[in-house]
Design a protein around this motif. Structure first.
Motif, short mmCIF file in Angstrom:
data_model
loop_
_atom_site.label_atom_id
_atom_site.label_comp_id
_atom_site.label_asym_id
_atom_site.label_seq_id
_atom_site.Cartn_x
_atom_site.Cartn_y
_atom_site.Cartn_z
N GLY A 32 -0.77 2.99 -6.52
CA GLY A 32 -0.90 2.07 -7.65
C GLY A 32 -1.42 0.72 -7.20
O GLY A 32 -1.05 -0.30 -7.79
N LEU A 33 -2.27 0.70 -6.18
CA LEU A 33 -2.79 -0.57 -5.65
C LEU A 33 -4.02 -1.01 -6.44
O LEU A 33 -4.80 -0.18 -6.92
CB LEU A 33 -3.17 -0.41 -4.19
CG LEU A 33 -2.08 0.02 -3.21
CD1 LEU A 33 -2.67 0.24 -1.84
CD2 LEU A 33 -0.98 -1.01 -3.17
N ASN A 34 -4.19 -2.32 -6.53
CA ASN A 34 -5.40 -2.85 -7.13
C ASN A 34 -6.59 -2.39 -6.29
O ASN A 34 -6.68 -2.72 -5.10
CB ASN A 34 -5.33 -4.38 -7.15
CG ASN A 34 -6.53 -5.02 -7.83
OD1 ASN A 34 -7.52 -4.37 -8.14
ND2 ASN A 34 -6.44 -6.31 -8.07
N PRO A 35 -7.55 -1.64 -6.86
CA PRO A 35 -8.66 -1.13 -6.07
C PRO A 35 -9.72 -2.19 -5.76
O PRO A 35 -10.64 -1.92 -4.99
CB PRO A 35 -9.24 -0.03 -6.96
CG PRO A 35 -8.94 -0.51 -8.36
CD PRO A 35 -7.61 -1.19 -8.27
N SER A 36 -9.58 -3.37 -6.36
CA SER A 36 -10.49 -4.48 -6.07
C SER A 36 -9.67 -5.63 -5.50
O SER A 36 -9.27 -6.54 -6.22
CB SER A 36 -11.24 -4.93 -7.33
OG SER A 36 -12.04 -3.87 -7.83
N PRO A 37 -9.38 -5.58 -4.21
CA PRO A 37 -8.40 -6.51 -3.62
C PRO A 37 -8.88 -7.95 -3.58
O PRO A 37 -10.08 -8.23 -3.68
CB PRO A 37 -8.19 -5.96 -2.22
CG PRO A 37 -9.47 -5.25 -1.90
CD PRO A 37 -9.92 -4.65 -3.20
N TRP A 38 -7.90 -8.84 -3.43
CA TRP A 38 -8.22 -10.25 -3.21
C TRP A 38 -9.03 -10.36 -1.92
O TRP A 38 -8.69 -9.75 -0.90
CB TRP A 38 -6.92 -11.04 -3.08
CG TRP A 38 -7.12 -12.50 -2.86
CD1 TRP A 38 -7.52 -13.43 -3.77
CD2 TRP A 38 -6.90 -13.22 -1.63
NE1 TRP A 38 -7.57 -14.67 -3.19
CE2 TRP A 38 -7.21 -14.57 -1.87
CE3 TRP A 38 -6.49 -12.84 -0.35
CZ2 TRP A 38 -7.10 -15.55 -0.89
CZ3 TRP A 38 -6.38 -13.81 0.65
CH2 TRP A 38 -6.69 -15.15 0.36
#
Length: 323
Positions: A32-38
């Motif tokens: 469930g990780l953001n696929p467009s990371p900081w």
């Protein structure tokens, strides 16, 4: 299908060994990780021990982001570690809402299932996630705080795991954390910011408990990169606002693709969707043959969880595999 894929997401190397291809060929939708990371950009001095002043700055920046006083915020090397430390620190039997993270059930012994709003029977620790994982159920903060009051009056604690709450800050109960109130909130850095490898999280709770956790963690609870990158990321208000705007759009696009292929997505968290009422093993295998990794569940063979794809190309790839 290996049972390892049912333990948690992110086992791309093992998937490649079993189903072929190199790990970089795979589309990982199992987390469930953001696929467009900081975009991680901050200077890190790897030659020095982690600086106590940098730790204080990180906790202050995170506390501002969460809406709490810095004295109520303790940095930890990931919220899973925090849960296991809290199990030892509180030394009480636990109750975990189901379905739930595996660690919610393992951190406290003995541990029994619980239902939201259940009347406490004495000094017990109740653990819940909001939004919940894996079903994405989002409960109103007023209801969570009211339940926390009942548990507090019975002498227990409520732990609210807000690993995904950065997506929907209006649902957070962090602002209700206070001295003398037996409610603890866990926050994760890696999911919203997409940098799970940094292993950074926070515990929000009464000052005496924060002091005990700091003693248990020792002088250097997180490494220098976590200190530098965490402080910079929490200060990047423009990126945070834009990400909160984009994630629901991506989740809606995923819903459209899943429904087009006869699947029924569930959940209010814009980082993942749960599909129920399907042949979970067959769906997992079909996607794995297309080099797409999703999350199956041993206890629910008709469930599959999918993370939100990063872009239209990844979404099209999923759609083609589902066809």
């Amino acid at each position: 299908m290996s049972g390892a894929f049912m333990f948690h997401g992110g086992r791309v190397s093992e998937a490649a060994r079993l189903y072929g291809g190199a790990p970089e060929d795979w589309l990982d939708l199992s987390t469930g990780l953001n696929p467009s990371p900081w975009p991680a950009q901050a200077p890190v001095d790897w030659t020095a021990l982690p600086d106590p002043d940098a730790l204080a700055r990180l906790e202050a920046a995170a506390a501002r982001h969460f809406g709490v006083e810095p004295g109520l915020c303790c940095a930890v090397p990931g919220s899973e570690t925090a849960l296991r430390l809290l199990g030892k620190a509180l030394a009480l039997p636990g109750r975990a809402l189901v379905p739930a993270y595996r660690t919610h059930k393992e951190a406290f012994f003995p541990s029994r299932p619980a239902q939201f709003g259940e009347v406490p029977r004495g000094q017990e620790v109740f653990v819940m996630a909001n939004p919940n994982n894996p079903d994405g159920v989002l409960r109103a903060p007023e209801a969570v705080i009211e339940w926390a009051r009942h548990i507090h009056e019975a002498g227990g604690f409520l732990i609210v795991d807000e690993a995904f709450a950065d997506c929907q800050p209006e649902a957070s109960v962090a602002g209700a954390v206070a001295p003398g109130f037996r409610m603890i909130v866990l926050r994760s850095f890696g999911k919203f910011f997409g940098l799970a490898g940094l292993r950074l999280g926070f515990v929000l709770g009464p000052p005496a408990l924060m002091m005990l956790l700091r003693q248990m963690l020792g002088s250097w609870p997180v490494h220098s990169a976590a200190l530098a990158l965490g402080e910079a990321a929490y200060g990047d208000s423009a990126w945070i606002a834009e990400t909160r705007r984009q994630l629901p759009v991506r989740a809606a696009a995923l819903d459209t693709v899943l429904r087009r292929h006869g699947l029924s997505p569930e959940g209010d968290c814009p980082l993942f969707r749960l599909v129920t009422g399907c042949e979970g093993k067959a769906l997992f295998e079909r996607l794995a043959r297309a080099r797409i990794l999703v999350r199956p569940f041993a206890e629910h063979p008709d469930w599959v969880r999918l993370g939100v794809p990063a872009d239209p190309a990844a979404l099209d790839r999923l759609g083609e595999a589902l066809a």
